[in-house]
Motif scaffolding. Structure first.
Motif, PDB file in Angstrom:
ATOM      1  N   MET A   1       0.847  -1.190   0.000  1.00 17.83           N
ATOM      2  CA  MET A   1       0.000   0.000   0.000  1.00 17.83           C
ATOM      3  C   MET A   1       0.885   1.242   0.000  1.00 17.83           C
ATOM      4  N   SER A   2       0.525   2.237  -0.840  1.00 16.48           N
ATOM      5  CA  SER A   2       1.329   3.451  -0.933  1.00 16.48           C
ATOM      6  C   SER A   2       1.112   4.323   0.290  1.00 16.48           C
ATOM      7  N   ASN A   3       2.079   5.204   0.527  1.00 16.38           N
ATOM      8  CA  ASN A   3       1.978   6.114   1.661  1.00 16.38           C
ATOM      9  C   ASN A   3       0.820   7.099   1.465  1.00 16.38           C
ATOM     10  N   LYS A   4       0.207   7.472   2.579  1.00 19.36           N
ATOM     11  CA  LYS A   4      -0.925   8.392   2.550  1.00 19.36           C
ATOM     12  C   LYS A   4      -0.622   9.616   3.410  1.00 19.36           C
ATOM     13  N   GLU A   5      -1.203  10.729   3.009  1.00 21.37           N
ATOM     14  CA  GLU A   5      -1.034  11.972   3.745  1.00 21.37           C
ATOM     15  C   GLU A   5      -2.095  12.037   4.858  1.00 21.37           C
ATOM     16  N   PRO A   6      -1.682  11.932   6.132  1.00 18.23           N
ATOM     17  CA  PRO A   6      -2.664  11.952   7.220  1.00 18.23           C
ATOM     18  C   PRO A   6      -3.516  13.221   7.265  1.00 18.23           C
ATOM     19  N   TRP A   7      -2.886  14.386   7.025  1.00 21.68           N
ATOM     20  CA  TRP A   7      -3.673  15.617   7.096  1.00 21.68           C
ATOM     21  C   TRP A   7      -4.536  15.836   5.858  1.00 21.68           C
ATOM     22  N   LEU A   8      -4.195  15.199   4.758  1.00 14.76           N
ATOM     23  CA  LEU A   8      -5.113  15.182   3.610  1.00 14.76           C
ATOM     24  C   LEU A   8      -6.344  14.356   3.966  1.00 14.76           C
ATOM     25  N   ALA A   9      -6.125  13.230   4.644  1.00 11.60           N
ATOM     26  CA  ALA A   9      -7.255  12.402   5.094  1.00 11.60           C
ATOM     27  C   ALA A   9      -8.162  13.201   6.022  1.00 11.60           C
TER      28      ALA A   9
ATOM     29  N   GLN B   1     -11.159   8.106   5.517  1.00 13.90           N
ATOM     30  CA  GLN B   1     -10.884   6.686   5.755  1.00 13.90           C
ATOM     31  C   GLN B   1     -10.829   5.918   4.432  1.00 13.90           C
ATOM     32  N   ILE B   2     -11.722   6.258   3.509  1.00 18.18           N
ATOM     33  CA  ILE B   2     -11.713   5.607   2.193  1.00 18.18           C
ATOM     34  C   ILE B   2     -10.418   5.928   1.463  1.00 18.18           C
TER      35      ILE B   2
ATOM     36  N   ALA C   1      -4.809   6.954   7.948  1.00 19.71           N
ATOM     37  CA  ALA C   1      -3.827   7.252   6.904  1.00 19.71           C
ATOM     38  C   ALA C   1      -2.408   6.954   7.370  1.00 19.71           C
ATOM     39  N   LYS C   2      -2.137   7.235   8.624  1.00 14.55           N
ATOM     40  CA  LYS C   2      -0.784   7.092   9.143  1.00 14.55           C
ATOM     41  C   LYS C   2      -0.406   5.633   9.410  1.00 14.55           C
ATOM     42  N   SER C   3      -1.395   4.778   9.630  1.00 16.83           N
ATOM     43  CA  SER C   3      -1.145   3.421  10.128  1.00 16.83           C
ATOM     44  C   SER C   3      -0.260   2.582   9.211  1.00 16.83           C
TER      45      SER C   3
END
Length: 359
Positions: free
Chosen positions: A1-9, A21-22, A81-83
């Protein structure tokens, strides 16, 4: 899974719970958040507008729970997102000011996002700008707010963007989200319920009226129930002026109690209302010294409408004020067509010591 931006989430879930969450790959959790949010709001609105519930308790409980769920949803979006992010990405993310956090802070309170990234002068300018727009061009405030939040992202020193369009798309979605409550309020007012205040004493003592709205009773007028059933005798209804009233230069809505129904014969005799030759019991809302006579009809059409017995036409209602000695009502000018009835007055929400259902 690619990295996600927590504050974008967080920004996405601020638009509507579950979207962040999606985006974070937690689709089932996100869909559950969306479903639960919709159901919760429907139940909350029903409790607030229901005649048999306590308005203050329902509204306060709805507000507190909504605030709690809103914060919980944002925290959960951040953690989701951070998990799954790699330690390397998290280290990189924390090395500079986060542009998505800047955007979120600016939507939370104008100027804070710019202060966060060190753009103090623009932050101060943004605060002044939003104050001017909110006082002069209030309808543009949501647009200005979202634009300033977008600039907080643009002015950030570091942006880890995969596409330059993403921040713009999020801003447009935020604007739609900001305008949604306005649209919802207009929909509720048009089809479900609306708030009004009582401008005259024609419904005393049931409803206290005054030209000063802060001294008058404020009520909720329900519109939804009359879409499925006809008004009933005893209902207190708000209605638009009839043709006769408009000819007399009355343009504001009236509030009266339904006394006569379509097809019934109504007459006044010995100071009382007779329906189909039987006296109508009105002791629940009329004081003992109130007499229902046409002597109050000193203006308007002459002779008054109820100067003699009348049969109410189809789809029409005869309405009277509870303050019979000081009410300009159907006795004087006639009946109210069904299509002019706005809704039923069913709950008082001000003053606070008189909150409750209207009988």
């Amino acid at each position: 899974m690619s990295n996600k931006e927590p504050w974008l989430a967080v920004n996405l879930s601020q638009i509507f719970p579950g979207i962040g969450q999606i985006y974070s790959g937690k689709k089932i959790k996100g869909y559950l958040w969306i479903f639960f949010t919709i159901v919760f709001n429907i139940i909350g609105l029903w409790l607030i507008f229901n005649q048999n519930t306590d308005l203050i308790i329902s509204a306060l409980s709805f507000f507190i729970i909504t605030l709690f769920l809103w914060v919980w949803n944002l925290v959960d979006a951040y953690k989701s997102a951070k998990s799954n992010n790699t330690p390397e990405f998290e280290t990189l993310r924390k090395q500079s000011k986060d542009p998505w956090l800047a955007m979120f802070l600016s939507k939370l309170f104008i100027g804070i996002g710019h202060f966060y990234i060190g753009k103090w002068l623009f932050g101060i300018f943004a605060i002044i700008l939003i104050i001017l727009f909110s006082s002069i061009f209030n309808f543009l405030t949501p647009i200005v707010t979202v634009f300033i939040a977008y600039l907080a992202y643009v002015f950030s020193p570091v942006r880890r963007e995969r596409t330059k369009k993403l921040a713009f798309i999020v801003s447009i979605m935020s604007l739609i989200s900001a305008l949604f409550p306005v649209g919802l309020a207009l929909f509720l007012r048009a089809y479900i319920a609306e708030a009004r205040w009582i401008p005259s004493g024609a419904m005393e003592p049931t409803l206290h009226g005054s030209p000063n709205q802060w001294e008058a009773d404020k009520i909720i007028v329900g519109k939804f129930s009359y879409r499925f059933q006809n008004p009933k005798r005893g209902d207190i209804v708000v209605f638009l002026p009839t043709d006769t009233l408009r000819a007399e230069q009355f343009n504001d809505a009236f509030i009266k109690r339904i006394v006569g129904l379509p097809g019934e014969t109504v007459e006044l005799k010995d100071g009382k209302v007779y329906i189909n030759k039987r006296p109508l019991r009105e002791d629940k809302y009329l004081s003992f010294d109130q007499r229902t006579v046409v002597d109050v009809c000193t203006s308007g059409q002459q002779p008054p409408y109820l100067a003699k017995p009348v049969t109410i036409p189809p789809e029409s209602y005869l309405v009277l004020g509870d303050n019979r000695n000081n009410s300009y009502d159907s006795r004087c000018w006639g009946v109210v067509p069904r299509n002019l009835i706005i809704g039923k007055a069913y709950k008082r929400f001000y003053p606070f010591d008189r909150i409750g259902p209207i009988e």
